[in-house]
Motif scaffolding. Sequence first.
Motif, PDB file in Angstrom:
ATOM      1  N   TRP A 211      -2.046  44.567  31.381  1.00 23.05           N
ATOM      2  CA  TRP A 211      -1.399  45.247  30.262  1.00 23.05           C
ATOM      3  C   TRP A 211      -1.435  44.356  29.024  1.00 23.05           C
ATOM      4  N   PHE A 212      -1.658  44.961  27.860  1.00 24.91           N
ATOM      5  CA  PHE A 212      -1.711  44.235  26.598  1.00 24.91           C
ATOM      6  C   PHE A 212      -1.141  45.135  25.513  1.00 24.91           C
ATOM      7  N   ASN A 213      -1.021  44.607  24.310  1.00 22.08           N
ATOM      8  CA  ASN A 213      -0.521  45.382  23.180  1.00 22.08           C
ATOM      9  C   ASN A 213      -1.657  45.811  22.273  1.00 22.08           C
ATOM     10  N   VAL A 214      -1.479  46.952  21.629  1.00 22.16           N
ATOM     11  CA  VAL A 214      -2.392  47.426  20.589  1.00 22.16           C
ATOM     12  C   VAL A 214      -1.558  47.532  19.317  1.00 22.16           C
ATOM     13  N   THR A 215      -1.930  46.734  18.308  1.00 21.95           N
ATOM     14  CA  THR A 215      -1.170  46.678  17.062  1.00 21.95           C
ATOM     15  C   THR A 215      -1.968  47.312  15.915  1.00 21.95           C
ATOM     16  N   PRO A 216      -1.292  47.765  14.865  1.00 20.22           N
ATOM     17  CA  PRO A 216      -1.986  48.405  13.739  1.00 20.22           C
ATOM     18  C   PRO A 216      -2.936  47.467  12.992  1.00 20.22           C
ATOM     19  N   THR A 217      -2.663  46.158  13.027  1.00 23.15           N
ATOM     20  CA  THR A 217      -3.529  45.185  12.358  1.00 23.15           C
ATOM     21  C   THR A 217      -3.990  44.145  13.372  1.00 23.15           C
ATOM     22  N   ARG A 218      -5.108  43.499  13.093  1.00 16.72           N
ATOM     23  CA  ARG A 218      -5.696  42.541  14.032  1.00 16.72           C
ATOM     24  C   ARG A 218      -4.770  41.354  14.302  1.00 16.72           C
ATOM     25  N   ASN A 219      -3.981  40.940  13.331  1.00 15.89           N
ATOM     26  CA  ASN A 219      -3.080  39.805  13.531  1.00 15.89           C
ATOM     27  C   ASN A 219      -1.615  40.240  13.583  1.00 15.89           C
ATOM     28  N   GLY A 220      -1.386  41.504  13.915  1.00 17.30           N
ATOM     29  CA  GLY A 220      -0.028  42.036  13.984  1.00 17.30           C
ATOM     30  C   GLY A 220       0.805  41.396  15.084  1.00 17.30           C
ATOM     31  N   ASP A 221       2.101  41.435  14.917  1.00 13.81           N
ATOM     32  CA  ASP A 221       3.028  40.893  15.906  1.00 13.81           C
ATOM     33  C   ASP A 221       2.891  41.683  17.202  1.00 13.81           C
ATOM     34  N   PRO A 222       2.559  41.012  18.325  1.00 14.93           N
ATOM     35  CA  PRO A 222       2.398  41.741  19.594  1.00 14.93           C
ATOM     36  C   PRO A 222       3.615  42.570  19.985  1.00 14.93           C
ATOM     37  N   LEU A 223       4.802  42.126  19.586  1.00 20.88           N
ATOM     38  CA  LEU A 223       6.016  42.849  19.955  1.00 20.88           C
ATOM     39  C   LEU A 223       6.145  44.182  19.215  1.00 20.88           C
ATOM     40  N   ARG A 224       5.325  44.394  18.198  1.00 14.08           N
ATOM     41  CA  ARG A 224       5.358  45.661  17.444  1.00 14.08           C
ATOM     42  C   ARG A 224       4.235  46.605  17.859  1.00 14.08           C
ATOM     43  N   GLY A 225       3.528  46.256  18.933  1.00 18.82           N
ATOM     44  CA  GLY A 225       2.405  47.071  19.371  1.00 18.82           C
ATOM     45  C   GLY A 225       2.760  48.042  20.479  1.00 18.82           C
ATOM     46  N   LYS A 226       1.781  48.859  20.824  1.00 17.14           N
ATOM     47  CA  LYS A 226       1.910  49.783  21.954  1.00 17.14           C
ATOM     48  C   LYS A 226       1.357  49.102  23.195  1.00 17.14           C
ATOM     49  N   VAL A 227       2.035  49.246  24.309  1.00 14.93           N
ATOM     50  CA  VAL A 227       1.572  48.647  25.552  1.00 14.93           C
ATOM     51  C   VAL A 227       0.507  49.557  26.169  1.00 14.93           C
ATOM     52  N   MET A 228      -0.671  48.986  26.422  1.00 13.45           N
ATOM     53  CA  MET A 228      -1.812  49.741  26.949  1.00 13.45           C
ATOM     54  C   MET A 228      -2.542  48.893  27.984  1.00 13.45           C
ATOM     55  N   ASN A 229      -3.474  49.511  28.661  1.00 13.23           N
ATOM     56  CA  ASN A 229      -4.425  48.763  29.489  1.00 13.23           C
ATOM     57  C   ASN A 229      -5.809  49.349  29.243  1.00 13.23           C
ATOM     58  N   GLY A 230      -6.808  48.795  29.878  1.00 15.53           N
ATOM     59  CA  GLY A 230      -8.183  49.199  29.600  1.00 15.53           C
ATOM     60  C   GLY A 230      -8.487  50.652  29.865  1.00 15.53           C
ATOM     61  N   GLU A 231      -7.792  51.270  30.807  1.00 19.37           N
ATOM     62  CA  GLU A 231      -8.031  52.675  31.111  1.00 19.37           C
ATOM     63  C   GLU A 231      -7.507  53.600  30.028  1.00 19.37           C
ATOM     64  N   ARG A 232      -6.658  53.074  29.141  1.00 20.72           N
ATOM     65  CA  ARG A 232      -6.003  53.891  28.119  1.00 20.72           C
ATOM     66  C   ARG A 232      -6.561  53.694  26.733  1.00 20.72           C
ATOM     67  N   VAL A 233      -7.629  52.920  26.604  1.00 19.06           N
ATOM     68  CA  VAL A 233      -8.224  52.697  25.284  1.00 19.06           C
ATOM     69  C   VAL A 233      -9.742  52.885  25.341  1.00 19.06           C
ATOM     70  N   GLN A 234     -10.328  53.086  24.173  1.00 18.95           N
ATOM     71  CA  GLN A 234     -11.769  53.112  24.027  1.00 18.95           C
ATOM     72  C   GLN A 234     -12.130  52.120  22.938  1.00 18.95           C
ATOM     73  N   VAL A 235     -12.980  51.157  23.266  1.00 23.68           N
ATOM     74  CA  VAL A 235     -13.377  50.120  22.311  1.00 23.68           C
ATOM     75  C   VAL A 235     -14.296  50.724  21.252  1.00 23.68           C
TER      76      VAL A 235
END
Length: 84
Positions: free
Chosen positions: A55-79
């Motif tokens: 599990w990791f975070n997806v943030t609106p900006t590349r250097n965004g605070d991880p605590l402000r991101g959405k929790v996702m994993n590889g099955e839930r995103v498309q690169v």
Amino acid sequence: MSEILPENEKYLHDAFGSPIAEGSCVVDLDREVGYVRLDLGPHCEGPASAYWDGWFNVTPTRNGDPLRGKVMNGERVQVLSGAQ
């Protein structure tokens, strides 16, 4: 974050097999574009830990605070693009 244990590499691919890295640009389940932050925050395990479960975070900006991101994993995103 640069260290990734070899046993955690299996988690670092999206639903289509594209590699996920810190800072990768992705589309999440909400069809929003964001950037991968592999750390979940200061007290959570990341890919340098034997206890990390992908599990990791997806943030609106590349250097965004991880605590402000959405929790996702590889099955839930498309690169869309790799890290820069």
